[in-house]
Every structure is written in structure tokens, then in C-alpha cells.
Write an enzyme that holds these catalytic residues in place. Sequence first.
Site, mmCIF file in Angstrom:
data_model
loop_
_atom_site.group_PDB
_atom_site.id
_atom_site.type_symbol
_atom_site.label_atom_id
_atom_site.label_comp_id
_atom_site.label_asym_id
_atom_site.label_seq_id
_atom_site.Cartn_x
_atom_site.Cartn_y
_atom_site.Cartn_z
ATOM 1 N N ARG A 59 7.646 10.589 4.020
ATOM 2 C CA ARG A 59 7.195 11.985 3.977
ATOM 3 C C ARG A 59 5.731 12.126 4.343
ATOM 4 O O ARG A 59 5.294 13.195 4.770
ATOM 5 C CB ARG A 59 7.529 12.588 2.601
ATOM 6 N N GLU A 96 6.858 3.540 -8.714
ATOM 7 C CA GLU A 96 7.346 4.163 -9.953
ATOM 8 C C GLU A 96 8.798 3.739 -10.171
ATOM 9 O O GLU A 96 9.243 3.559 -11.291
ATOM 10 C CB GLU A 96 7.239 5.690 -9.847
HETATM 11 P P1 AMP Z 1 3.531 5.585 -6.289
HETATM 12 O O1 AMP Z 1 3.387 4.354 -5.450
HETATM 13 O O2 AMP Z 1 4.107 5.316 -7.623
HETATM 14 O O3 AMP Z 1 2.240 6.376 -6.337
HETATM 15 O O4 AMP Z 1 4.625 6.491 -5.590
HETATM 16 C C1 AMP Z 1 4.286 7.254 -4.492
HETATM 17 C C2 AMP Z 1 5.354 7.188 -3.442
HETATM 18 O O5 AMP Z 1 6.662 7.321 -3.986
HETATM 19 C C3 AMP Z 1 5.168 8.326 -2.494
HETATM 20 O O6 AMP Z 1 5.429 7.847 -1.196
HETATM 21 C C4 AMP Z 1 6.187 9.347 -2.941
HETATM 22 O O7 AMP Z 1 6.808 9.901 -1.817
HETATM 23 C C5 AMP Z 1 7.178 8.609 -3.795
HETATM 24 N N1 AMP Z 1 7.344 9.172 -5.131
HETATM 25 C C6 AMP Z 1 7.024 8.590 -6.308
HETATM 26 N N2 AMP Z 1 7.355 9.331 -7.346
HETATM 27 C C7 AMP Z 1 7.867 10.452 -6.845
HETATM 28 C C8 AMP Z 1 8.394 11.654 -7.430
HETATM 29 N N3 AMP Z 1 8.445 11.830 -8.765
HETATM 30 N N4 AMP Z 1 8.842 12.614 -6.596
HETATM 31 C C9 AMP Z 1 8.800 12.438 -5.258
HETATM 32 N N5 AMP Z 1 8.324 11.341 -4.650
HETATM 33 C C10 AMP Z 1 7.867 10.356 -5.428
#
Ligand code: AMP
Length: 171
Positions: A59, A96
Site C-alpha cells: 500500500r 505486528e
Molecule cells: P509494523 O511493521 O508493525 O509497523 O506494520 C506496518 C505494516 O503492516 C504496514 O505496511 C501496514 O500496511 C501493515 N499493518 C500493520 N498493522 C496494520 C493494521 N492494523 N491495519 C492495516 N495495516 C497494518
Amino acid sequence: METLTAYIRDIPDFPKPGILFKDITPLLLDPNARRTAMQALVAPFRGAGVSVVLGIEARGFIFGALVAAELGAGFVPLRKPGKLPGATHRVEYDLEYGSAALEMQRDALRPGDRALLIDDVLATGGTAAAGLVLTGQPGVVVVGFACLLELDFLHGRAALGECRVHSLLHY
Ligand code: AMP
């Protein structure tokens, strides 16, 4: 900016139970809201001499490409493993929901570049931090990381150290 929240849809238990997924597709569908979001992402970085925008798969490609076009900058895709041809740099990291890796073509950045990283959501910060590691090539200045949404309770910006973080919406 609060009006943009109307274009972010919560999808419970996606892609795994317990995750509240922030779906930006309604924002993509609405030309006015999408333009407002793009302009707000760009605003702090106008005049920052950005030469290249890096978008994080998948995205981050969408808004990254819009921002690059607006700034008249190049665009570099940071991709999941095995998608990019030729020699790549690779960084592994935790998500996550799971673990992952990002790759960037080795010849994507040049000394003197001023780089802006873009993604849709900042959650734990693992993805953005991996993007920062990839961007940290000799002579490259990272001017910041910008995203549509920041999940404040996951403290993702702590993973980004001194990097300037610009988030349009906070949850
Ligand atoms: P992080 O590495 O945990 O900061 O996760 C960020 C990445 O995971 C981004 O590329 C987001 O598109 C996706 N992502 C993580 N959590 C979510 C969420 N709750 N909703 C949508 N996309 C998420």
C-alpha cells in the site's frame, strides 16, 4: 484532517484474529479525499529537496507514487523478498502479525539523494525501521517517514530513532 477518518474502514480480525485492520481502500476510491491525503503527506516535505520517494509494498506504493509525482522526485519500490530483479539489499524484521523481509535494488539510491519513506500504516514500526535501514546507503539523507495512520499504542515511532515521522491520523 479528521474528515479523512471517514475514509478509513476498520476490519476486525483481519488478517488474523485480534488484529483490527485499517483498510484505506475507501480513501483510494474517493478522488477528493485521496488528493487531500496526498497533499497532507507532502506538506512538511515541500522544499526539503526530496530527490527520491521510497514506497513500502504494497500500500506504500500507492501513496508513494502519488507523492513522488507531486514532488517531482524518483520512486523506489521496497519489496517483499524475491520480487525485484538484479542485485538487492535485504533486511529482515518483525511485524505486528508475523515476520517478513524487505528488499531494495542495490542501484536504486545514489550518494546525494534525499529520501522520503512512505507507507500507509505505522504499527510496531518494524517495517518502517527496515525501510530506514535499506535507505541508509552511503551519502543518502533520509528526510523523513510519512504515513496515513499511526497506531499510537504500538509506539512504532520509537523504532525510528531520530527520523522525522509525519502521520496524518492517530489511533
Ligand atoms: P509494523 O511493521 O508493525 O509497523 O506494520 C506496518 C505494516 O503492516 C504496514 O505496511 C501496514 O500496511 C501493515 N499493518 C500493520 N498493522 C496494520 C493494521 N492494523 N491495519 C492495516 N495495516 C497494518
